[in-house]
Design a protein around this motif. Structure first.
Motif, PDB file in Angstrom:
ATOM      1  N   MET A   1       5.699  16.679   2.487  1.00  0.00           N
ATOM      2  CA  MET A   1       6.924  16.914   1.715  1.00  0.00           C
ATOM      3  C   MET A   1       7.842  15.691   1.758  1.00  0.00           C
ATOM      4  O   MET A   1       8.565  15.421   0.806  1.00  0.00           O
ATOM      5  N   GLU A   2       7.780  14.954   2.869  1.00  0.00           N
ATOM      6  CA  GLU A   2       8.535  13.699   2.921  1.00  0.00           C
ATOM      7  C   GLU A   2       7.902  12.662   1.985  1.00  0.00           C
ATOM      8  O   GLU A   2       8.604  11.914   1.295  1.00  0.00           O
ATOM      9  N   ALA A   3       6.551  12.630   1.962  1.00  0.00           N
ATOM     10  CA  ALA A   3       5.862  11.685   1.084  1.00  0.00           C
ATOM     11  C   ALA A   3       6.216  11.916  -0.381  1.00  0.00           C
ATOM     12  O   ALA A   3       6.243  10.971  -1.178  1.00  0.00           O
ATOM     13  N   MET A   4       6.498  13.163  -0.742  1.00  0.00           N
ATOM     14  CA  MET A   4       6.806  13.481  -2.144  1.00  0.00           C
ATOM     15  C   MET A   4       8.098  12.805  -2.611  1.00  0.00           C
ATOM     16  O   MET A   4       8.350  12.700  -3.812  1.00  0.00           O
ATOM     17  N   LYS A   5       8.905  12.291  -1.698  1.00  0.00           N
ATOM     18  CA  LYS A   5      10.163  11.635  -2.060  1.00  0.00           C
ATOM     19  C   LYS A   5       9.978  10.133  -2.305  1.00  0.00           C
ATOM     20  O   LYS A   5      10.936   9.442  -2.660  1.00  0.00           O
ATOM     21  N   HIS A   6       8.758   9.650  -2.120  1.00  0.00           N
ATOM     22  CA  HIS A   6       8.519   8.206  -2.141  1.00  0.00           C
ATOM     23  C   HIS A   6       7.476   7.834  -3.200  1.00  0.00           C
ATOM     24  O   HIS A   6       6.700   8.688  -3.633  1.00  0.00           O
TER      25      HIS A   6
ATOM     26  N   THR B   1       0.508  14.320  -6.988  1.00  0.00           N
ATOM     27  CA  THR B   1       0.802  15.028  -8.233  1.00  0.00           C
ATOM     28  C   THR B   1       1.070  16.496  -7.903  1.00  0.00           C
ATOM     29  O   THR B   1       0.570  17.020  -6.887  1.00  0.00           O
ATOM     30  N   PRO B   2       1.843  17.218  -8.716  1.00  0.00           N
ATOM     31  CA  PRO B   2       2.124  18.646  -8.441  1.00  0.00           C
ATOM     32  C   PRO B   2       0.844  19.470  -8.297  1.00  0.00           C
ATOM     33  O   PRO B   2       0.769  20.360  -7.443  1.00  0.00           O
TER      34      PRO B   2
ATOM     35  N   MET C   1       0.839  -1.195   0.000  1.00  0.00           N
ATOM     36  CA  MET C   1       0.000   0.000   0.000  1.00  0.00           C
ATOM     37  C   MET C   1       0.877   1.248   0.000  1.00  0.00           C
ATOM     38  O   MET C   1       1.929   1.290   0.651  1.00  0.00           O
ATOM     39  N   THR C   2       0.470   2.252  -0.739  1.00  0.00           N
ATOM     40  CA  THR C   2       1.120   3.571  -0.692  1.00  0.00           C
ATOM     41  C   THR C   2       0.104   4.579  -0.185  1.00  0.00           C
ATOM     42  O   THR C   2      -1.088   4.498  -0.498  1.00  0.00           O
ATOM     43  N   LEU C   3       0.583   5.537   0.615  1.00  0.00           N
ATOM     44  CA  LEU C   3      -0.328   6.534   1.193  1.00  0.00           C
ATOM     45  C   LEU C   3       0.454   7.766   1.610  1.00  0.00           C
ATOM     46  O   LEU C   3       1.696   7.734   1.718  1.00  0.00           O
ATOM     47  N   GLY C   4      -0.254   8.837   1.863  1.00  0.00           N
ATOM     48  CA  GLY C   4       0.396  10.069   2.264  1.00  0.00           C
ATOM     49  C   GLY C   4       0.790  10.091   3.723  1.00  0.00           C
ATOM     50  O   GLY C   4       1.671  10.850   4.128  1.00  0.00           O
ATOM     51  N   MET C   5       0.147   9.253   4.565  1.00  0.00           N
ATOM     52  CA  MET C   5       0.457   9.219   5.994  1.00  0.00           C
ATOM     53  C   MET C   5       1.804   8.545   6.232  1.00  0.00           C
ATOM     54  O   MET C   5       2.374   7.903   5.347  1.00  0.00           O
ATOM     55  N   TRP C   6       2.297   8.680   7.461  1.00  0.00           N
ATOM     56  CA  TRP C   6       3.509   7.958   7.831  1.00  0.00           C
ATOM     57  C   TRP C   6       3.212   6.456   7.755  1.00  0.00           C
ATOM     58  O   TRP C   6       2.170   6.006   8.229  1.00  0.00           O
ATOM     59  N   PRO C   7       4.104   5.657   7.181  1.00  0.00           N
ATOM     60  CA  PRO C   7       3.806   4.227   6.993  1.00  0.00           C
ATOM     61  C   PRO C   7       3.705   3.427   8.285  1.00  0.00           C
ATOM     62  O   PRO C   7       3.118   2.342   8.293  1.00  0.00           O
ATOM     63  N   ASP C   8       4.267   3.935   9.370  1.00  0.00           N
ATOM     64  CA  ASP C   8       4.186   3.222  10.652  1.00  0.00           C
ATOM     65  C   ASP C   8       3.127   3.823  11.572  1.00  0.00           C
ATOM     66  O   ASP C   8       3.121   3.551  12.773  1.00  0.00           O
ATOM     67  N   SER C   9       2.225   4.637  11.034  1.00  0.00           N
ATOM     68  CA  SER C   9       1.200   5.296  11.844  1.00  0.00           C
ATOM     69  C   SER C   9       0.022   4.362  12.119  1.00  0.00           C
ATOM     70  O   SER C   9      -0.190   3.381  11.399  1.00  0.00           O
ATOM     71  N   PRO C  10      -0.753   4.650  13.164  1.00  0.00           N
ATOM     72  CA  PRO C  10      -1.972   3.851  13.402  1.00  0.00           C
ATOM     73  C   PRO C  10      -2.936   3.895  12.218  1.00  0.00           C
ATOM     74  O   PRO C  10      -3.627   2.910  11.947  1.00  0.00           O
ATOM     75  N   GLN C  11      -2.975   5.033  11.523  1.00  0.00           N
ATOM     76  CA  GLN C  11      -3.871   5.128  10.361  1.00  0.00           C
ATOM     77  C   GLN C  11      -3.472   4.138   9.276  1.00  0.00           C
ATOM     78  O   GLN C  11      -4.323   3.496   8.652  1.00  0.00           O
TER      79      GLN C  11
ATOM     80  N   ALA D   1       3.780  -1.136   3.678  1.00  0.00           N
ATOM     81  CA  ALA D   1       3.251   0.201   3.417  1.00  0.00           C
ATOM     82  C   ALA D   1       4.410   1.179   3.287  1.00  0.00           C
ATOM     83  O   ALA D   1       5.406   1.088   4.025  1.00  0.00           O
ATOM     84  N   CYS D   2       4.303   2.072   2.346  1.00  0.00           N
ATOM     85  CA  CYS D   2       5.279   3.156   2.226  1.00  0.00           C
ATOM     86  C   CYS D   2       4.547   4.419   1.800  1.00  0.00           C
ATOM     87  O   CYS D   2       3.412   4.358   1.299  1.00  0.00           O
TER      88      CYS D   2
END
Length: 424
Positions: free
Chosen positions: A143-148, A116-117, A78-88, A110-111
């Motif tokens: 902004m961290e998610a934009m690197k992944h 998109t811009p 799964m890919t998502l904007g949240m932190w991959p180790d978050s409860p969400q 999950a990562c």
């Protein structure tokens, strides 16, 4: 091992990148498909499902495909904007796993994934005070998610999935012994003495299948409530058995006719058939062959020394849905003995339709019901002027009442036990 990688990915293409990296890792032994074009999952040994998060779930197309997958070894990425180790993130993976209750999830990954811009600019334009406002904390995460996903993410996904598949390859597959149970599903009764009939049916089942555990369920919500839910519903009982690891459940339908309660029971069984093998027996008044096998046992309710007419009381239905079954039973009983009659509390054949022949004679009243509950104690044998006994006595008859259900007759309880499939 036949491996399927199926994914859904939108404008950002984040999940597609992970799916393609896994396909490279597994090479020729795997097939890669967008979910919209994916083949049926039946012929694969391991399936990897990849998706983004949309309102805390995979998208609708992926949900539909996942629900087609039964009894498989699977993995989720799964890919998502949240932190991959978050409860969400953990909750989203859990919801996806819940879509495939019979599958074995061997690996989860999950990562983060960038936007998109155009969508990023939209996020930045939201005021900090709004529900999803552009706050410093949100800005840091996005902004961290934009690197992944980056190469480290792709390598990590490949390592986790390869390890899970290797474990499946090398693990010895034990031959699992089938775990089977029997559920006796009855309408239920609030009359405690009536339950002897249910006990008799279950004892006949245990005698025929001594190695198979027997559990009871009541289909009437009203009865369950009045009894303090001491016996669960069929759905609750099947869920309990599924969680206990049972593979097969044979349901004994403890009814005489295939009415509304039987229909609900079959619907419940059909839902749980997605998780395990579930069978449901037919009531004896379902067809002519079953009826003819059932009625000789019913006649054992009549004492051998009885001389006179016999009147059986069936339940029936006011809307007429069971009239054909009871009319057929009445006709067959008449063939077995000309002095035997059958009428119903509701519907056809009505009590009034058989009342005329009963004049100044000895009459034996017997319930044509599995249990002797409220209808038997009041409508059949009650002291009120509208009971069958009182109305017949008003016509000069001498009435004798049998106050036990058909289920207490050994031949009847044996009939129900014999209706179950399986080896003795």
């Amino acid at each position: 091992m036949k491996i399927l990688i199926v994914y859904t990915s939108r404008e950002s293409g984040n999940t597609k990148k992970v799916a393609e990296a896994l396909a490279v890792r597994f090479g020729a032994e795997c097939e890669l498909y967008n979910v919209a074009d994916a083949p049926a999952p039946d012929r694969y040994d391991f399936i990897a499902f990849g998706f983004g998060v949309y309102h805390s779930f995979p998208d609708c197309i992926m949900i539909d495909y996942m629900r087609k997958c039964h009894d498989k070894d699977v993995g989720l990425f799964m890919t998502l904007g949240m932190w991959p180790d978050s409860p969400q993130a953990a909750a989203c993976l859990g919801r996806a796993e819940g879509l495939m209750p019979t599958c074995r999830v061997r690996v989860k990954f999950a990562c983060q994934g960038g936007y998109t811009p155009e969508y990023l600019e939209k996020l930045k334009s939201r005021p900090p005070t709004s529900l999803h406002g552009w706050t410093p904390e949100r800005a840091e995460r996005i902004m961290e998610a934009m690197k992944h996903p980056d190469q480290n993410d792709l390598d990590a996904a490949g390592d986790k999935f390869a390890a899970a598949v290797d474990k499946l390859r090398t693990a010895a597959t034990p031959v699992k012994a089938e775990k089977t149970a029997i559920v006796t599903a009855f309408f239920g009764s609030t009359v405690q003495s009536a339950l002897k009939a249910y006990d008799a049916v279950e004892n006949a089942v245990r005698k025929k299948y001594p190695a198979v555990p027997v559990f009871r369920a009541y289909t009437s919500r009203m009865v369950r409530r009045k009894r303090g839910n001491d016996v669960p519903s069929p759905a609750a009982r099947l869920q309990e058995l599924f969680l206990a690891g049972y593979d097969t459940v044979h349901i004994l339908a403890g009814y005489l006719t295939p009415g509304a309660e039987y229909d609900k029971l079959r619907q419940t069984a059909e839902v749980f058939s997605m998780r395990m093998k579930v069978t449901v027996t037919k009531p004896p008044l379902s067809d002519p062959d079953s009826l003819r096998k059932f009625l000789p046992g019913v006649l054992n309710a009549v004492p051998a020394d009885h001389a006179g007419k016999v009147l059986f009381m069936g339940h029936g239905n006011a809307d007429g849905r069971s009239a054909f079954a009871y009319l057929a039973a009445a006709a067959e009983l008449k063939k077995l003995h000309p002095e035997i009659f059958l009428a119903c509390v509701e519907g056809e054949p009505a009590f009034e339709s058989v009342l005329e022949p009963f004049r100044s004679e000895k009459v034996l009243l017997i319930p044509f019901m599995l249990v002797a509950g409220d209808h038997v104690l009041n409508d059949l044998a009650g002291a009120e002027p509208d009971s069958w006994k009182s109305r017949l006595e008003k016509q000069g008859c001498t009435c004798y009442c049998i106050l036990h259900g058909l289920g207490e007759i050994p031949e009847v309880s044996a009939y129900f036990a014999d209706s179950l499939p399986g080896k003795e």
